[in-house]
Design a protein around this motif. Structure first.
Motif, short mmCIF file in Angstrom:
data_model
loop_
_atom_site.label_atom_id
_atom_site.label_comp_id
_atom_site.label_asym_id
_atom_site.label_seq_id
_atom_site.Cartn_x
_atom_site.Cartn_y
_atom_site.Cartn_z
N MET A 131 4.71 40.26 20.33
CA MET A 131 5.28 41.18 21.08
C MET A 131 6.79 41.44 20.32
O MET A 131 7.67 40.93 20.75
CB MET A 131 5.67 40.93 22.36
CG MET A 131 6.01 42.15 23.25
SD MET A 131 4.72 43.22 23.78
CE MET A 131 4.95 44.59 22.53
N GLN B 217 -0.73 48.11 37.04
CA GLN B 217 0.02 47.25 36.32
C GLN B 217 -0.32 45.90 36.29
O GLN B 217 -1.01 45.35 36.89
CB GLN B 217 1.50 47.02 37.06
CG GLN B 217 2.50 46.39 36.29
CD GLN B 217 3.85 46.12 37.10
OE1 GLN B 217 3.99 45.28 37.70
NE2 GLN B 217 4.33 47.31 37.29
N SER C 198 7.43 46.83 24.93
CA SER C 198 8.50 45.94 24.85
C SER C 198 9.86 46.75 24.59
O SER C 198 10.00 47.53 23.55
CB SER C 198 8.62 44.80 23.88
OG SER C 198 9.65 44.03 23.87
N ILE D 188 3.08 46.03 30.96
CA ILE D 188 1.97 46.06 30.54
C ILE D 188 0.81 46.69 31.52
O ILE D 188 0.88 46.04 32.74
CB ILE D 188 1.41 44.84 29.90
CG1 ILE D 188 2.05 44.09 28.80
CG2 ILE D 188 -0.19 44.84 29.16
CD1 ILE D 188 1.64 42.74 28.36
N HIS E 70 0.89 43.52 33.81
CA HIS E 70 2.01 42.39 33.55
C HIS E 70 3.41 43.13 33.71
O HIS E 70 3.47 44.03 33.04
CB HIS E 70 1.83 41.77 32.33
CG HIS E 70 2.61 40.47 31.83
ND1 HIS E 70 2.51 39.43 32.52
CD2 HIS E 70 3.82 40.65 31.11
CE1 HIS E 70 3.72 38.67 31.97
NE2 HIS E 70 4.24 39.38 31.26
N ALA F 155 5.51 49.50 21.20
CA ALA F 155 4.49 49.64 21.86
C ALA F 155 3.23 49.49 21.24
O ALA F 155 2.93 49.76 20.02
CB ALA F 155 4.66 51.30 22.40
N LEU G 78 -5.51 49.34 27.09
CA LEU G 78 -4.41 48.24 27.56
C LEU G 78 -2.99 48.65 26.85
O LEU G 78 -3.04 48.53 25.56
CB LEU G 78 -4.71 47.08 27.22
CG LEU G 78 -3.95 45.68 27.75
CD1 LEU G 78 -4.16 45.93 29.46
CD2 LEU G 78 -4.54 44.58 27.51
N PHE G 79 -2.13 49.27 27.42
CA PHE G 79 -0.68 49.44 26.90
C PHE G 79 0.15 48.31 27.08
O PHE G 79 0.70 48.02 28.30
CB PHE G 79 -0.09 50.69 27.66
CG PHE G 79 -1.01 51.87 27.34
CD1 PHE G 79 -0.79 52.99 26.56
CD2 PHE G 79 -2.02 52.30 28.26
CE1 PHE G 79 -1.49 54.26 26.41
CE2 PHE G 79 -3.01 53.40 27.94
CZ PHE G 79 -2.39 54.30 27.09
N ALA G 80 1.03 47.94 26.05
CA ALA G 80 1.98 46.92 26.16
C ALA G 80 3.25 47.34 25.46
O ALA G 80 3.10 48.04 24.21
CB ALA G 80 1.50 45.71 25.27
N VAL H 62 9.40 43.69 29.17
CA VAL H 62 8.03 43.83 28.56
C VAL H 62 7.18 44.36 30.04
O VAL H 62 7.29 43.50 31.09
CB VAL H 62 7.37 42.59 28.16
CG1 VAL H 62 5.62 42.86 27.91
CG2 VAL H 62 8.01 42.02 26.92
N ARG I 51 -2.96 48.97 32.38
CA ARG I 51 -4.26 49.45 32.21
C ARG I 51 -4.46 50.83 32.51
O ARG I 51 -4.19 51.08 33.87
CB ARG I 51 -5.35 48.51 32.22
CG ARG I 51 -6.72 49.03 31.91
CD ARG I 51 -7.84 48.00 32.06
NE ARG I 51 -7.99 47.89 33.56
CZ ARG I 51 -9.04 47.19 34.15
NH1 ARG I 51 -9.92 46.87 33.62
NH2 ARG I 51 -9.09 47.01 35.61
#
Length: 666
Positions: free
Chosen positions: A654, A577, A599, A588, A579, A659, A595-597, A586, A590
């Motif tokens: 964002m 994790q 919202s 985020i 973030h 995604a 890197l997956f983000a 949100v 890895r």
């Protein structure tokens, strides 16, 4: 003695002796089977001895049946005009009955496609039964009765898949769960051949590397989805011949798809006419006697895994499917029910529930033997456990204190998603709860994650697409037709699938049609729907119609799988994790090189969203759910490069319900 799973998990320290005994019991059972000149594979060759086999040394057909409490057995069929007394079997001291049919005498009437049964006389009287090890069963169109059928084709099937090996160890296991009968768009029962020629190419085109075939083993009621098995060595004849199934498997291998069979050894149909129940007149031949032998929820019979001939029957069944039909492994149905006397109908809230009084040792031993056999027969084969309990060690080797499966299904994930969709508004979703549900799995035990399987698609429940969009799918799925409900549904459908595959395990599963948000539930023909096939099919044309929005979900699935494979995400360790921002919903993380983000925010788009990146450097966007090709709004420029600042922070746009996936590059 501390076995490996105890050494690696201090929470199991209090149960080290029971875990050690788990290994001891398995080793003892394995040694009982193994003799100086014979091993587990030889023991699991019951299908070459029992049932109807041709003995070359005697130049005769020999039929053998284990029925220890029967009083008499007679082979009947077309060959003797169904005479119930002319062909008696003789019993040996082990309860095995047999009869020889010399080839020269019977070559003209004991022939390919002729029908057979065995007349069993017991203390309950006489009944015509289907031989337990029979390899083909057919149903009479008029009477609806099932009979065994001799299957001696002149020309053996020619396999062309020599050298094929699954690639899940290289790119992760990507399973397409499917049902041959409901695989076509027509309102009818699909065939093995049609599925092979028409559907397999679609699956491969999307990027899946394995199919999981449901309902292969013969079952008298079509609507059981294949889970009330009657004849364990028979490919269901309603979809075609054994050679047709071989064609399907061979074709799958030719285009790079592994074929996993949904095997049902957790229970059996209780029908006497078609199945094993009370075969020799007793209630305890293959199954436990009394209430222990009956599953009230499933209305089916429960095997006695401690019996020698039951173990031989079930283990032989696995070997048969691996060798005769070239299957690449099994997904074991109902493992939770097998593991515990209460069949999983409890809450697993303490470790002691995995090891103490409610655990069925015989079932665990059988599963350990089964997994050992699978690897002996086909070292690269795949075994998957359908277990909701979270039994520690289920996917570890017996020598490490485990049961031996390669993967377990993350059954709690779809239940969690449905619970969120049913009970909470989007504004109430807790992204930390989402994180915990998807990342909470046992160390070194591989998991197959899925957002939904066939269970969620059945009538009485709803698929995720239906939960999200419901009746609006019938009126607002045309491109250009504006609908807030559809926009939300498409956006969240994409997010949930990527979140699942990116975070949830070392494998991924999708039930056919769900990749494009199939709008209908699954309902097999039954009296309640006037025996209609309308909902026992898949409408592929919806996703292929460029005027409809289903294409966007299909495009997303294809791109998502391509990215996951290219970067070997499923082969990477647990995600980190990076973030978490519950206020803005949100999260985020890895995993591997990506890197997956995400919202999950239903409304707010943040133009300058900053977070600390895992490493300094330059990043680029490689997947964007808001892209118009995926039904998004195109708010984000995919060509932008993203640079970390002096604080190692990235700044991104964002957008809500979006995604984004980034990769670092030089």
């Amino acid at each position: 003695m501390k076995l490996k799973i105890v050494q690696e998990d201090p929470w199991l320290e209090d149960y080290k002796e029971e875990i050690y005994q788990r290994w001891v019991r398995f080793q003892r059972a394995y040694d009982e089977i193994k003799t100086p000149d014979k091993g587990l594979k030889e023991f699991a060759s019951g299908h070459d001895y029992f049932g109807i086999n041709f003995d070359k040394s005697k130049h005769a057909w020999i039929y053998r049946e284990w029925a220890p409490e029967a009083q008499a057995l007679f082979l009947i069929g077309d060959f003797n005009n169904w005479n119930r007394t002319s062909h008696p079997l003789k019993m040996d001291e082990w309860g095995v009955w047999s009869i020889e049919l010399p080839y020269e005498v019977y070559k003209d009437n004991f022939v390919h496609k002729s029908l057979v049964k065995v007349h069993v006389i017991s203390e309950k009287g006489g009944l015509d039964r289907i031989p337990a090890y029979i390899r083909r069963v057919v149903q009479d169109e008029n009477t609806k009765d099932f009979s065994g059928q001799l299957w001696f084709p002149e020309k053996p099937f020619v396999w062309t898949d020599k050298g094929y090996r699954p690639v899940h160890d290289k790119e992760g296991l990507l399973i397409y769960e499917c049902h041959v009968g409901m695989g076509l768009e027509e309102e009818a029962v699909g065939s093995y051949l049609d599925f092979a020629d028409k559907i397999l190419p679609k699956i491969r085109d999307l990027g899946y590397n394995a199919i999981q075939l449901m309902a292969v083993m013969e079952h008298p009621y079509y609507g059981s989805f294949g889970y009330h098995v009657s004849s364990f060595f028979c490919p269901s004849s309603r979809f075609g011949t054994p050679e047709d199934l071989k064609y399907l498997v061979n074709k799958a291998h030719e285009i790079g798809l592994a074929v996993i069979m949904d095997v049902v050894h957790s229970h059996a149909v209780q029908n006497v006419a078609e199945g094993l129940n009370a075969f020799d007149g007793s209630d305890h031949q293959y199954f436990h006697s009394g209430p222990r032998g009956y599953h009230e929820v499933w209305d089916s019979k429960l095997f006695d895994y401690g019996k020698w001939e039951v173990k031989r029957f079930l283990l032989s069944n696995l070997k048969y499917w691996l060798e005769e039909f070239h299957f690449d492994g099994f997904r074991f149905d109902g493992v939770t029910s097998m593991l515990y006397f209460h069949h999983g109908l409890t809450t697993f809230d303490h470790f002691e529930k995995y090891f103490l009084k409610d655990v069925d040792w015989d079932a665990i031993i059988y599963l350990q033997l089964a997994n050992s056999l699978i690897k002996e027969v086909k070292p690269y084969a795949i075994s998957i456990a359908e277990d909701v309990s979270g039994m520690p060690g289920l996917c570890r080797l017996p020598a490490e204190g485990g049961v031996g499966f390669d993967y377990r299904l993350a059954m709690g994930v779809p239940d969690f998603y449905i619970k969120m969709l049913k009970e909470k508004k989007d504004e109430e979703w807790d992204i930390l709860e989402f994180w915990k549900e998807l990342s909470d799995r046992r160390y070194k035990e591989k998991t197959i994650a899925y957002a939904e399987s066939h269970d969620q698609a059945l009538v009485g429940d709803k698929s995720i697409a239906f939960w999200l969009m419901d009746k609006e799918m019938y009126f607002h799925m045309r491109v250009g037709d504006e609908s807030i409900v559809i926009d939300r549904g498409i956006a969240l459908h994409k997010l949930l699938r990527l979140f699942t595959i990116g975070l949830g395990g070392e494998g991924y599963l999708n039930f056919m049609g769900n990749e494009f948000g199939h709008p209908e539930w699954v309902d097999f023909p039954r009296e309640g729907n006037n025996w209609s096939y309308k909902y026992a099919r898949r409408q592929w044309s919806l996703a292929e119609d460029k005027d409809l929005k289903y294409q966007f979900l299909l495009n997303w699935d294809r791109s998502m799988l391509a990215l996951i494979k290219a970067h070997k995400v499923l082969c990477a360790p647990f995600a980190d994790q990076v973030h978490a921002d519950p206020a803005n919903k949100v999260v985020i993380f890895r995993r591997g090189a990506l890197l997956f983000a995400f919202s999950f925010n239903p409304q707010v788009a943040i133009a300058d969203y900053k977070f600390k990146a895992p490493e300094m450097g330059q990043y680029r966007l490689v997947l964007n759910s808001d892209d118009v090709q995926y039904g998004g709004f195109g708010r984000i420029d995919n060509s932008l490069a993203y640079f970390t600042d002096q604080k190692q922070q990235l700044s991104i746009y964002m957008t809500n319900r979006t995604a984004l996936v980034f990769e670092k590059f030089d």
